[in-house]
Write a protein that holds these residues in place. Sequence first.
Motif, PDB file in Angstrom:
ATOM      1  N   PRO A 263     -12.242  21.453  69.962  1.00 48.29           N
ATOM      2  CA  PRO A 263     -11.442  21.548  71.193  1.00 48.29           C
ATOM      3  C   PRO A 263     -10.301  22.557  71.135  1.00 48.29           C
ATOM      4  N   PHE A 264     -10.644  23.840  71.118  1.00 49.38           N
ATOM      5  CA  PHE A 264      -9.639  24.894  71.044  1.00 49.38           C
ATOM      6  C   PHE A 264      -9.897  25.993  72.080  1.00 49.38           C
ATOM      7  N   PHE A 265     -10.560  25.657  73.174  1.00 50.17           N
ATOM      8  CA  PHE A 265     -10.981  26.694  74.106  1.00 50.17           C
ATOM      9  C   PHE A 265     -10.203  26.654  75.415  1.00 50.17           C
ATOM     10  N   ASN A 266     -10.143  27.811  76.059  1.00 51.61           N
ATOM     11  CA  ASN A 266      -9.465  27.963  77.335  1.00 51.61           C
ATOM     12  C   ASN A 266     -10.415  27.485  78.434  1.00 51.61           C
ATOM     13  N   LEU A 267     -10.298  26.231  78.816  1.00 51.26           N
ATOM     14  CA  LEU A 267     -11.229  25.647  79.772  1.00 51.26           C
ATOM     15  C   LEU A 267     -11.169  26.354  81.123  1.00 51.26           C
ATOM     16  N   ARG A 268      -9.973  26.745  81.544  1.00 52.83           N
ATOM     17  CA  ARG A 268      -9.853  27.432  82.834  1.00 52.83           C
ATOM     18  C   ARG A 268     -10.553  28.780  82.810  1.00 52.83           C
TER      19      ARG A 268
END
Length: 368
Positions: A263-268
């Motif tokens: 969980p280290f990602f830019n979801l937007r």
Amino acid sequence: MLSTVYDKHNIILKNGVLLIENNKITFGDYKILDIVNNGANAIILKAQGIVAKETVAIKVWIPDNRSDRDKQSIKEITKLANLNKEKSTPNLVRYYGSGVVNGYYYCVMEYLDENKYITLREKQLDQMLLHERYQILMNILSGLRYAQENMIFHGDLHADNILVNKADNTIKIIDFGTSFRNQLYSKKRDNKMMLGIGKTLLKREWNIQLIVCFADDFEMLPQNVIRLIVKATAKIIVLLDFWKHGNVETIIEDIALFATLVPFFNLRFLVDYLFKQREVPKRFKKVFMDKLITELYQDARDVEFHELEEMYVEKQRRFIEQCEKDPRENYIYRDSRQAALFNGPLYAKYFAEDEDAVERLEIESVIE
């Protein structure tokens, strides 16, 4: 054999006899053939077994009047031995044995023929397709996983310490040499270099920093966390590359899976890229969001995007804590399918033919 003289360390090799600072160095079971490398802290010899005639590499550490040098040499030899004592991986150089002669510590290792291998720095990456560079990166990360799960960290993972087989692009990681010198410095250096290798192999397609949300102190994250970030980023980049060809439900589901496993990602950014670049049916966005929610909450529910992001940050915190407690990658998977996706090749004939047939056909249909 002609004599070879190296000014550095005052080394002379003549007719198979090695002199270091006028000290004669011999290895009872091996005949020295050549000096392959003369580095700052050690030399690498090419040698041949007296009986079986096998070719090996012998690394000899050079004392430099610092009190910690011998300790460092012993630690590196021990580290190499631990990498190979139970089982090994084809992506790490093999260790065969060690000893000391005339006060010089040495170890015997697998010899990697310079006619068969080149360094990653010498590899013409700009002429390689994404899936070829991706596979090299996966091999590197596989070797690092084996080492890191045994609590052994490289510390000097630059492009000259990764050798690539000219025939099939398989790799060997060499020179586990610096990670015991300064734990804090080595951790920072290790993390920077792992990320750098990822950028080197993926740079034609993406700026990784657009996709990954790095904390200000990312250099101090556990090394296995950085490895997993690079691995998940590579998976997502390949899937985004597939997505350019057309809409496939399994692509966005797996992007969501990898983004929540690590969980280290830019979801937007991912949402914008997937659904604002071109006309995409609305149902695909729902599939993506539902998958994110299910993976984060372990059930289906209606949540606002800001709630999803808050949960994502909380999962990241727990993820880091777990990585500090347990270096093994297996703990991040909920089932064998997740493990297979995260560790296996991605779809289609571009990587392998052993993936789920339905997914493979879906991917092939949009690419072809």
